[in-house]
Design an enzyme around this catalytic site. Structure first.
Site, PDB file in Angstrom:
ATOM      1  N   ASN A 111     -10.556  -2.983  -5.134  1.00 36.63           N
ATOM      2  CA  ASN A 111      -9.812  -2.137  -6.083  1.00 36.63           C
ATOM      3  C   ASN A 111     -10.574  -1.966  -7.404  1.00 36.63           C
ATOM      4  OD1 ASN A 111      -6.513  -3.397  -5.125  1.00 36.63           O
ATOM      5  ND2 ASN A 111      -7.612  -1.589  -4.396  1.00 36.63           N
ATOM      6  N   ASP A 152       0.828  -1.203   0.000  1.00 36.71           N
ATOM      7  CA  ASP A 152       0.000   0.000   0.000  1.00 36.71           C
ATOM      8  C   ASP A 152       0.865   1.257   0.000  1.00 36.71           C
ATOM      9  OD1 ASP A 152      -2.349   1.413  -0.025  1.00 36.71           O
ATOM     10  OD2 ASP A 152      -2.678   1.297   2.141  1.00 36.71           O
TER      11      ASP A 152
END
Ligand code: IPE
Ligand code: MG
Length: 217
Positions: free
Chosen positions: A50, A2
């Site tokens: 996502n 991330d």
């Protein structure tokens, strides 16, 4: 993995530039893990959530995967690493699916380590999929049987999970398998994660006292 977007933003670059740098970090980190003889490595590359990003970003991620996958596969084959995936691949464009399936097929017999790539993966989806399979089988399952219905099939539970980018949450990652995993949340944004940060995590992991709910012997 991330922090790609923030890494790019800080440099006044488009988010996809962060993802490109993130791919480099992924390759370097995976290489280092296998050089250290870590037998199973999973990378959370694309989550079911996502998919809700803007189309432009999702397409940029697909394009990056297409661009790097073959080179990456050659690298894994050379290192005798088996490539597997977890997640629903039917979501991806056919051209990309073909490349991914080919990678899995070609590396099937590799015995020097397993790289598991989470693609369109979500743990809740994985658990429900396993429950539905169990229901179809029509008999009660124990832990051992249930584990085999998950995407991770023959892989051991993760000993260590590291999330970069400063958020302290699992975000739908291996919710069943992580029951006794050691969790690490590091501030470094993924593209800036290097050997130094990896070794820091591994050293701290080695010093942790894992009791699995028991008392110390
Ligand atoms: C992670 O970085 C990359 C993927 C999940 C594909 P992000 O894109 O989530 O980066 P931030 O969190 O916006 O910085
Ligand atoms: Mg993020």
């Amino acid at each position: 993995m991330d922090g790609n977007g923030r890494w790019a933003k800080r440099r006044f670059l488009p988010r996809k530039a962060g993802h490109r740098e993130g791919v480099k970090t992924m390759r370097a980190t995976v290489d280092e893990c296998f050089a250290l003889k870590i037998p199973y490595v999973t990378v959370y590359a694309f989550s079911t959530e996502n998919r809700n990003r803007p189309t432009e970003e999702v397409n940029a991620l697909f394009a990056l995967m297409e661009e790097y996958f073959n080179e990456f596969l050659a690298d894994m084959l050379q290192k005798n690493v088996r490539v597997v995936t977890m997640g629903d691949l039917s979501y991806f464009p056919q051209s990309l699916r073909t490349i991914i399936e080919e990678a899995k097929q070609k590396s099937k017999a590799c015995s020097g380590g397993t790289l598991n790539i989470a693609l369109n993966y979500g743990a809740r989806n994985e658990i429900l999929r396993a429950v539905n399979k169990a229901v179809q089988e029509g008999k009660a399952v124990d832990e051992e049987r249930f584990a085999r219905l998950l995407y991770t099939v023959d892989m051991p539970d993760p000993d260590l999970i590291v999330r970069t980018g400063g958020e302290s949450r699992l975000s739908n990652f291996m919710l069943y398998q992580s029951a006794y995993s050691e969790l690490f949340f590091v501030k470094t944004l993924w593209p800036a994660f290097g050997k130094k940060q990896l070794y820091e995590v591994l050293h701290e992991y080695a010093a942790r006292d894992r009791r699995f709910g028991k008392v110390k012997s």
